[in-house]
Design a protein around this motif. Structure first.
Motif, mmCIF file in Angstrom:
data_model
loop_
_atom_site.group_PDB
_atom_site.id
_atom_site.type_symbol
_atom_site.label_atom_id
_atom_site.label_comp_id
_atom_site.label_asym_id
_atom_site.label_seq_id
_atom_site.Cartn_x
_atom_site.Cartn_y
_atom_site.Cartn_z
ATOM 1 N N PRO A 10 -2.743 4.958 -22.782
ATOM 2 C CA PRO A 10 -2.598 5.766 -21.367
ATOM 3 C C PRO A 10 -2.211 5.409 -20.152
ATOM 4 O O PRO A 10 -3.922 4.428 -19.743
ATOM 5 N N ARG A 11 -2.379 5.841 -19.419
ATOM 6 C CA ARG A 11 -1.960 4.797 -18.588
ATOM 7 C C ARG A 11 -2.733 5.689 -17.755
ATOM 8 O O ARG A 11 -3.275 7.136 -18.081
ATOM 9 N N ASN A 12 -3.771 4.822 -16.342
ATOM 10 C CA ASN A 12 -4.607 5.838 -15.726
ATOM 11 C C ASN A 12 -4.357 6.569 -14.038
ATOM 12 O O ASN A 12 -4.006 5.686 -13.595
ATOM 13 N N TRP A 13 -3.894 7.809 -14.536
ATOM 14 C CA TRP A 13 -2.694 7.873 -12.949
ATOM 15 C C TRP A 13 -3.511 8.208 -12.165
ATOM 16 O O TRP A 13 -2.966 7.471 -10.909
ATOM 17 N N TRP A 14 -5.214 7.871 -12.275
ATOM 18 C CA TRP A 14 -6.384 8.021 -10.538
ATOM 19 C C TRP A 14 -6.149 6.471 -10.766
ATOM 20 O O TRP A 14 -6.302 6.243 -9.307
ATOM 21 N N GLY A 20 -1.740 3.157 -4.890
ATOM 22 C CA GLY A 20 -1.492 3.391 -4.059
ATOM 23 C C GLY A 20 -1.659 3.860 -2.625
ATOM 24 O O GLY A 20 -1.175 3.405 -1.449
ATOM 25 N N LEU A 21 -2.602 4.640 -2.703
ATOM 26 C CA LEU A 21 -3.091 5.305 -1.401
ATOM 27 C C LEU A 21 -3.709 3.745 -0.686
ATOM 28 O O LEU A 21 -3.408 3.728 0.238
ATOM 29 N N LEU A 25 -2.605 3.252 2.989
ATOM 30 C CA LEU A 25 -3.376 3.067 4.104
ATOM 31 C C LEU A 25 -3.405 1.449 4.957
ATOM 32 O O LEU A 25 -3.125 0.884 5.922
ATOM 33 N N ILE A 26 -2.889 0.022 4.021
ATOM 34 C CA ILE A 26 -2.763 -0.672 4.494
ATOM 35 C C ILE A 26 -1.820 -1.184 5.414
ATOM 36 O O ILE A 26 -1.933 -1.920 6.344
ATOM 37 N N ILE A 27 -0.574 -0.247 4.854
ATOM 38 C CA ILE A 27 0.953 -0.281 5.854
ATOM 39 C C ILE A 27 0.689 0.222 6.882
ATOM 40 O O ILE A 27 1.265 -0.027 7.934
ATOM 41 N N GLY A 28 -0.390 1.464 6.771
ATOM 42 C CA GLY A 28 -0.308 2.248 7.618
ATOM 43 C C GLY A 28 -0.760 1.292 9.168
ATOM 44 O O GLY A 28 -0.630 1.677 9.897
ATOM 45 N N PHE A 29 -2.008 0.420 8.993
ATOM 46 C CA PHE A 29 -2.822 -0.169 9.543
ATOM 47 C C PHE A 29 -1.882 -1.903 9.797
ATOM 48 O O PHE A 29 -2.497 -1.347 11.561
#
Length: 199
Positions: A10-14, A20-21, A25-29
């Motif tokens: 099963p995929r670990n959505w967390w 993804g978060l 954050l890296i892209i925003g920085f």
């Protein structure tokens, strides 16, 4: 022998959401750094007067600082941001900014030069901002974008210069000035030409 079918993991959505978060954050920085370090050029919007009566005035550092306080206070009227421009061994722009939620004081040191027009160009030489290693151009960008500068001040963060268009103070209708001599040694000697417009 018959192979046993393994159940799909099963995929670990967390985990995927967390990665993804982090990516966002890296892209925003990166976008913040690119936008903050892009050179800013703020042009003076005041114009000099053509017909004037001229009077030479000699000031010391204390008198120049009082004059600078007057014009800065006037431009910061009803503004929450505060900064000061003072002369000592060098010209200094001091103020405070917010970094990661904390107020940090900064001090930007300039070397002044009298231009042939009578205006003064300040070349940024040194920056102090707490203990943070921040480039001078970054702070100049921040000042240009966030601080209300007088109409007769032009800033070029790419060249690390601030030009005081003294000849354009008053927008050609009120008293303006032209610099003739700037000597920062001792008590200082500043010779300005006060230009009174003729009506």
């Amino acid at each position: 022998m018959q192979r046993q079918k393994t159940a799909p993991t099963p995929r670990n959505w967390w985990k995927m959401s967390f990665l993804g978060l982090i990516g966002l954050l890296i892209i925003g920085f990166v976008i913040f750094i690119v936008m903050a370090t892009r050179p800013v050029k703020v042009a003076a919007t005041a114009t000099a007067s053509a017909d004037t009566t001229n009077i030479d005035v000699t000031l010391n550092k204390k008198q120049v600082n009082a004059l600078a306080d007057y014009y800065v206070d006037k431009s910061l009227k009803n503004q929450s941001m505060k900064y000061r421009f003072q002369v000592a061994d060098r010209a200094m722009l001091t103020g405070s900014t917010e970094v990661l939620g904390a107020h940090v004081n900064f001090s930007l040191l300039f070397k002044p030069t009298v231009l042939p027009s009578g205006d003064v160009q300040l070349k940024a030489q040194k920056l102090s901002i707490g203990a943070l290693p921040v480039p001078v151009s970054f702070v100049m960008n921040y000042i240009a974008k966030n601080y209300p500068l007088p109409k007769w001040v032009a800033m070029d963060s790419g060249q690390k210069t601030m030009t005081l268009h003294l000849t354009a103070i008053g927008n050609g209708k009120k008293l303006s000035y032209a610099a003739k001599t700037i000597d920062l040694s001792g008590k200082g000697k500043f010779v300005f030409q006060a230009r009174i417009p003729q009506n």
